[in-house]
Design a protein around this motif. Structure first.
Motif, short mmCIF file in Angstrom:
data_model
loop_
_atom_site.label_atom_id
_atom_site.label_comp_id
_atom_site.label_asym_id
_atom_site.label_seq_id
_atom_site.Cartn_x
_atom_site.Cartn_y
_atom_site.Cartn_z
N LYS A 102 0.83 -1.22 0.00
CA LYS A 102 0.00 0.00 0.00
C LYS A 102 0.86 1.27 0.00
O LYS A 102 0.49 2.26 -0.61
CB LYS A 102 -0.94 0.01 1.21
N ASP A 103 2.00 1.21 0.67
CA ASP A 103 2.88 2.38 0.76
C ASP A 103 3.57 2.71 -0.56
O ASP A 103 4.08 3.81 -0.72
CB ASP A 103 3.96 2.15 1.82
N MET A 104 3.58 1.78 -1.48
CA MET A 104 4.30 1.96 -2.73
C MET A 104 3.39 2.11 -3.94
O MET A 104 3.83 1.99 -5.08
CB MET A 104 5.23 0.75 -2.97
N GLU A 105 2.11 2.39 -3.70
CA GLU A 105 1.15 2.47 -4.82
C GLU A 105 1.57 3.48 -5.87
O GLU A 105 1.50 3.21 -7.06
CB GLU A 105 -0.25 2.78 -4.30
N ARG A 106 1.98 4.67 -5.45
CA ARG A 106 2.39 5.71 -6.41
C ARG A 106 3.62 5.26 -7.20
O ARG A 106 3.67 5.40 -8.42
CB ARG A 106 2.67 7.02 -5.69
N CYS A 107 4.58 4.71 -6.51
CA CYS A 107 5.81 4.26 -7.16
C CYS A 107 5.51 3.14 -8.16
O CYS A 107 6.02 3.15 -9.29
CB CYS A 107 6.82 3.80 -6.11
N VAL A 108 4.69 2.20 -7.77
CA VAL A 108 4.33 1.09 -8.66
C VAL A 108 3.55 1.61 -9.87
O VAL A 108 3.78 1.16 -11.00
CB VAL A 108 3.53 0.01 -7.89
N ALA A 109 2.65 2.56 -9.65
CA ALA A 109 1.89 3.14 -10.77
C ALA A 109 2.81 3.85 -11.75
O ALA A 109 2.68 3.70 -12.98
CB ALA A 109 0.82 4.09 -10.24
N LEU A 110 3.77 4.62 -11.22
CA LEU A 110 4.74 5.29 -12.09
C LEU A 110 5.61 4.28 -12.83
O LEU A 110 5.92 4.47 -14.01
CB LEU A 110 5.62 6.24 -11.28
N LYS A 115 7.78 11.07 -24.52
CA LYS A 115 6.86 10.58 -23.49
C LYS A 115 7.59 9.63 -22.55
O LYS A 115 7.43 9.70 -21.33
CB LYS A 115 5.71 9.85 -24.16
N CYS A 116 8.40 8.74 -23.11
CA CYS A 116 9.18 7.80 -22.32
C CYS A 116 10.14 8.57 -21.41
O CYS A 116 10.26 8.27 -20.22
CB CYS A 116 9.94 6.86 -23.25
N LEU A 117 10.79 9.56 -21.95
CA LEU A 117 11.72 10.40 -21.18
C LEU A 117 11.00 11.06 -20.01
O LEU A 117 11.50 11.05 -18.88
CB LEU A 117 12.32 11.46 -22.11
N GLU A 118 9.83 11.58 -20.26
CA GLU A 118 9.03 12.24 -19.22
C GLU A 118 8.70 11.28 -18.07
O GLU A 118 8.87 11.62 -16.89
CB GLU A 118 7.74 12.75 -19.86
N PHE A 119 8.27 10.08 -18.40
CA PHE A 119 7.91 9.13 -17.35
C PHE A 119 9.13 8.55 -16.65
O PHE A 119 9.09 8.28 -15.45
CB PHE A 119 6.99 8.03 -17.90
N CYS A 120 10.22 8.37 -17.37
CA CYS A 120 11.46 7.91 -16.72
C CYS A 120 11.97 8.94 -15.73
O CYS A 120 12.46 8.59 -14.65
CB CYS A 120 12.52 7.57 -17.76
N LEU A 121 11.85 10.22 -16.07
CA LEU A 121 12.26 11.28 -15.13
C LEU A 121 11.41 11.23 -13.86
O LEU A 121 11.94 11.32 -12.75
CB LEU A 121 12.12 12.66 -15.79
N SER A 122 10.10 11.08 -14.03
CA SER A 122 9.20 11.00 -12.86
C SER A 122 9.50 9.79 -11.99
O SER A 122 9.55 9.89 -10.77
CB SER A 122 7.75 10.95 -13.32
N LEU A 123 9.71 8.65 -12.64
CA LEU A 123 9.98 7.42 -11.89
C LEU A 123 11.33 7.51 -11.18
O LEU A 123 11.46 7.11 -10.03
CB LEU A 123 9.94 6.20 -12.81
N LYS A 124 12.32 8.06 -11.83
CA LYS A 124 13.65 8.22 -11.21
C LYS A 124 13.53 9.05 -9.94
O LYS A 124 14.05 8.67 -8.89
CB LYS A 124 14.62 8.88 -12.19
N LYS A 125 12.82 10.16 -10.01
CA LYS A 125 12.64 11.02 -8.84
C LYS A 125 11.91 10.29 -7.72
O LYS A 125 12.25 10.42 -6.55
CB LYS A 125 11.87 12.29 -9.22
N GLU A 126 10.90 9.51 -8.09
CA GLU A 126 10.14 8.75 -7.08
C GLU A 126 11.02 7.68 -6.44
O GLU A 126 11.01 7.51 -5.22
CB GLU A 126 8.90 8.12 -7.73
#
Length: 108
Positions: A33-41, A69-80
């Motif tokens: 449950k604590d990792m829902e955002r990270c898993v979604a990203l 688009k891939c670059l955008e989501f990889c940046l978000s996931l890296k930060k998370e």
């Protein structure tokens, strides 16, 4: 011409590594449950990396759009991922970093 071939090859390899790292992260934390955002990203990043990989391998005309688009989501996931400690987070963050670097080089 060798530079273009090498870049395409590196881009495909880094996308494959990013896909694998996302899969590993999702598998490890999909029920947390604590990792829902990270898993979604990670799932979104995985989906865009797969689309981008397909576009690169088949030389689709819209591959630039998919790369951005891939670059955008990889940046978000890296930060998370940088918010957490653990092997899966570090591996995913590193894979995203390499993917980001490679995509930025190709998109310039």
């Amino acid at each position: 011409m060798n530079r273009l071939t090498r870049l395409k090859s590196n881009c495909i390899q880094t996308l494959e590594e990013c896909i694998y790292s996302c899969q590993q992260l999702i598998a490890a934390y999909k029920y947390s449950k604590d990792m829902e955002r990270c898993v979604a990203l990670a799932q979104q990043s995985l989906d865009f990396c797969v689309d981008c990989l397909d576009a690169c391998e088949s030389a689709q005309f819209d591959r630039g759009i998919k790369m951005r688009k891939c670059l955008e989501f990889c940046l978000s996931l890296k930060k998370e991922c940088e918010k957490y400690r653990g092997e899966k987070f570090e591996a995913c963050s590193e894979a995203c970093s390499l993917c980001i670097k490679e995509l930025q080089m190709v998109l310039v």
